[in-house]
Design an enzyme around this catalytic site. Structure first.
Site, PDB file in Angstrom:
ATOM      1  N   PHE A   1       0.839  -1.196   0.000  1.00 20.96           N
ATOM      2  CA  PHE A   1       0.000   0.000   0.000  1.00 20.96           C
ATOM      3  C   PHE A   1       0.869   1.240   0.000  1.00 20.96           C
ATOM      4  CE2 PHE A   1      -2.981  -2.995   1.955  1.00 20.96           C
ATOM      5  CZ  PHE A   1      -4.177  -2.645   1.338  1.00 20.96           C
ATOM      6  N   ASP A   2       0.453   2.217  -0.727  1.00 21.88           N
ATOM      7  CA  ASP A   2       1.028   3.544  -0.598  1.00 21.88           C
ATOM      8  C   ASP A   2       0.429   4.132   0.680  1.00 21.88           C
ATOM      9  OD1 ASP A   2       2.019   6.175  -1.494  1.00 21.88           O
ATOM     10  OD2 ASP A   2      -0.112   6.604  -1.735  1.00 21.88           O
ATOM     11  N   LYS A   3       1.130   5.057   1.324  1.00 17.74           N
ATOM     12  CA  LYS A   3       0.554   5.594   2.551  1.00 17.74           C
ATOM     13  C   LYS A   3      -0.378   6.779   2.297  1.00 17.74           C
ATOM     14  CE  LYS A   3       2.721   8.404   5.408  1.00 17.74           C
ATOM     15  NZ  LYS A   3       2.042   9.584   5.940  1.00 17.74           N
TER      16      LYS A   3
END
Ligand code: ADP
Ligand code: MG
Length: 710
Positions: A405-407
């Site tokens: 996941f990207d944050k």
């Protein structure tokens, strides 16, 4: 649809058109169409969507017209027209099939009655009549197939019936024809129902709009409404076109587009989309897109294109089918010829067995067993706001073992707010904000939006910035009032040799999970801004569901500072996190993850993570309802920002592959059983016809269960 991508090269006009083809129900018809169309000068590519009965054609509009394409198909006995130009009398095929079927059934009944009355000759005549009437339709189709030098089910059926007549099996011949007619009618009906069910899921926009002009309101077809027109959306109505609200407030249910049924409050200045449902307020809307360009139209177009692409399982089935049919035909010839030549006493019995083999040599149920499941799944997903761009992505989603996941904007809301302005001693809050906001004014990053919003809220006038430039994953720079300004991560400033004095307040903000950007003005550190961006409410739940699905590793990738990342990672309990990553480092990490543990899914918002999305086995982009780039580029686009759609997509993908396997198994098992029964003489012609249709109907019904999956 008229050619929708006309781009002019020097001497070619690339165009694309979508046709509906009546009578394209199985693979053989696709082969026939391709043989007809390929030789046309100017034709570039043809892809068929069997389930949608659509043909996507790419051609050179300088040399070929859609009318010429339609003409060429007219010779095959199938009817084709440009999508959305359905001619009168569409569906005539089905009606004719029905009439001939009833007539042929009546003739059989008459024959049976005559037989019972002991009148053999007229009875035989009635059966032959039944065979001829019921055979008219398949015979016409068989002729086209033969003319295009292919064998199709119709040809095989006609040969089988001729054989039965030759053997003097009058009743058998008539009942095969009748059952085949029933079978085909049922199959066409089932597929038609499936098509409608699938289409109803996504095509929900109204056909008319209320347009206001010169103080009057009138109802108009949506395709005659122009950009800039003012339309009225009454309470409870569906929004007919994309536009901007100019007056009125309403709670709009965007579920048809995003799958998210919680209504969104909208007022003047905000966008509304075609297909969404207005709540209690009346809205005056200024139209911003033509009917064929609305967000919903693009979504539908994407889903349809996805349906025409082929998944790998499908190619396997097609390859098998290509060997299967000739193999069974060879077997049929052998069965008819070899035992009699070797002196078997009943040549007619062997001939009959060969006829049964002909009937089961059609791989139709097998051929539709995969696409029908995949198309149903793609449609169900679209209804829930998950756009999957093709069966291949669906297949890979089912194999995912690692999710990255990207944050910012993905695990967090991306609804960033400035919580503290921390100038270096002697520097004013307002100056810091002013410079930072000026440089950020062009950026689409959530941090940039937050800085600008805070500047506006604090009443700071934002000057324009010259040469504003984004530095992906690091920040932004520009020239404001003649001095150079840098905003972004500490590394950005350090990289330019600028000393950053980390005040205690900065460290505290980071330990609290906040992001910090630092600002340099004229080459000197000017201070920092602390920004809060909370994890999404459903982030924990989504990650939990992924774990339950057996995802081995959940990774967070972020360009943000180590301390902020550590805090968010701990809160969400991800297995692993990597901070301070540049876009290309996210890309490299995804590549590395792919080396290790099976398929990798990357989920991002498309800002600074596009390379990583592309590097993953499957890339999911969030927030596609708001961003054209995200909608077009990723393998899977989430129309809403709902993280729970990620485990949903994986579950659906797995369910679909199970469904496909069951379908392939059913059709293969039935084929195998009948192959054995035919060779040993246990199967009759009419049983074979029934089994064949039975398989198709079961397979389609099984696939349609996916439409109901939540
Ligand atoms: P994430 O990977 O968490 O989504 P990004 O890669 O988008 O984060 O950004 C990483 C870091 O780079 C941010 O935390 C911020 O410090 C800095 N940054 C990127 N773009 C900007 C911008 N437009 N303005 C200020 N800082 C930015
Ligand atoms: Mg991001």
């Amino acid at each position: 649809m008229p050619p929708d991508t006309l781009e002019c090269a020097v001497c070619e006009l690339h165009a694309e058109a979508v046709f509906r083809v009546e009578g394209m129900d199985c693979n053989e018809e696709v082969v026939i169409l391709e043989r007809r169309l390929k030789p046309l000068p100017g034709l570039e590519a043809v892809s068929a969507d069997l389930i949608g009965q659509r043909l996507h054609v790419k051609y050179d509009a300088a040399r070929l017209t859609t009318a010429a394409i339609v003409d060429a198909v007219g010779h095959t006995g199938m009817r084709m027209w440009l999508e959305h130009e359905e001619p009168a009398g569409g569906g005539a095929d089905v009606a004719w099939r029905w009439r001939l079927m009833v007539l042929s059934g009546a003739a059989i009944a008459a024959g049976i009655a005559l037989t019972a009355a002991g009148r053999g000759t007229p009875a035989a005549a009635a059966f032959v009549a039944a065979a001829v009437i019921g055979g008219a339709f398949p015979a016409r189709r068989a002729l086209t197939a033969i003319r295009s030098r292919t064998l199709d089910i119709n040809t095989l059926m006609i040969v089988a019936v001729a054989g039965a007549l030759f053997l003097g099996e009058w009743l058998e011949a008539a009942s095969v024809v009748f059952l085949f007619a029933v079978a085909q009618w049922l199959e066409v009906r089932t597929l038609e129902r499936a098509r409608q069910a699938i289409r109803a899921l996504i095509d929900l926009s109204p056909r008319e709009a209320i347009v206001r002009s010169g103080g009057l309101e009138h109802v108009m077809p949506v395709d005659r409404v122009a950009i800039g027109d003012e339309i009225v959306v009454r309470p409870g109505d569906k929004v007919p076109l994309d536009g901007v609200i100019i007056a009125g407030h309403g709670d709009v249910n965007e579920a048809p587009l995003t799958g998210e049924s919680l209504p969104v409050d909208k007022g003047p200045g905000q966008e509304v989309f075609a297909g969404t449902i207005n709540g209690h307020g009346a809205l005056d809307v200024r139209v911003t897109r033509l009917v064929r360009d609305t967000r919903l139209a693009r979504v539908i177009h994407l889903v349809e294109t996805a349906q025409a692409t082929r998944a790998p399982v499908q190619s396997f089935v097609d390859r098998f089918a290509r060997i299967y049919t000739p193999a069974v035909l060879v077997l049929a010839v052998a069965i008819a010829a070899v035992p009699p030549l070797a002196g078997a006493d009943d040549p007619a019995a062997w001939f009959y067995r060969a006829l049964v083999l002909l009937v089961i040599s059609c791989p139709c149920a097998l051929v539709i067993s995969t696409p029908v499941s995949i198309v149903a799944a793609l449609s169900a997903a679209a209804k829930n706001g998950v756009l999957i761009k093709g069966g291949a992505h669906l297949e890979r989603l089912a194999d995912v073992r690692v999710v990255a996941f990207d944050k910012t904007g993905t695990l967090t809301k991306g609804d960033v707010r400035v919580t503290a302005v921390l100038p270096r001693p002697g520097y004013a809050d307002r100056d810091l904000l002013r410079y930072a906001a000026a440089v950020e004014s062009r950026s689409d990053h959530p941090i940039a939006h937050a800085v600008l919003a805070h500047a506006h809220a604090s009443g700071v006038a934002v000057p324009s910035s010259a040469d504003a430039r984004l530095i992906p994953g690091l920040g932004a720079e520009g020239v404001v009032d003649g001095v150079g300004v840098l905003v972004g991560d500490e590394r950005l400033l350090r990289g330019r040799g600028i000393d950053v004095s980390d005040a205690g307040a900065v460290a505290r903000a980071r330990d609290g999970g906040e992001s910090v950007v630092v600002v340099a003005v004229d080459g000197i550190y000017a201070g920092a801004l602390a920004l809060a961006d909370r994890p999404r409410d459903t982030a924990r739940e989504a990650l939990g569901l992924l774990r339950e699905q057996g995802i081995r590793k959940i990774v967070m990738l972020t360009g943000d500072h180590e301390r902020t990342a550590a805090r968010v990672a701990a809160e969400l309990r991800v297995d692993e996190y990597h901070a301070q990553l540049l876009p290309e480092e996210k890309y490299a990490l995804v590549r590395q993850l792919r080396g290790g543990h099976g398929a990798v899914l990357m989920v991002g918002d498309g800002i600074n993570d596009a390379p990583a999305l592309a590097a993953a086995d499957v890339g999911i982009a969030m927030g596609a309802a708001g961003s054209d780039a995200a909608l077009e580029s990723a393998d899977v686009a989430l129309m809403s920002d709902e993280l729970l759609r990620v485990p949903y997509a994986i579950r659906l993908a797995r369910a679909t592959l199970r469904n496909v396997r069951v379908n392939v198994a059913i059709s293969l098992a039935l084929k195998a059983a009948f192959l054995i029964m035919a060779v040993t003489g246990a199967a009759t012609l009419w049983m074979a016809v029934l089994a064949d249709t039975g398989a198709s109907v079961i397979v389609v019904a099984n696939a349609l269960r996916l439409l109901r999956a939540r």
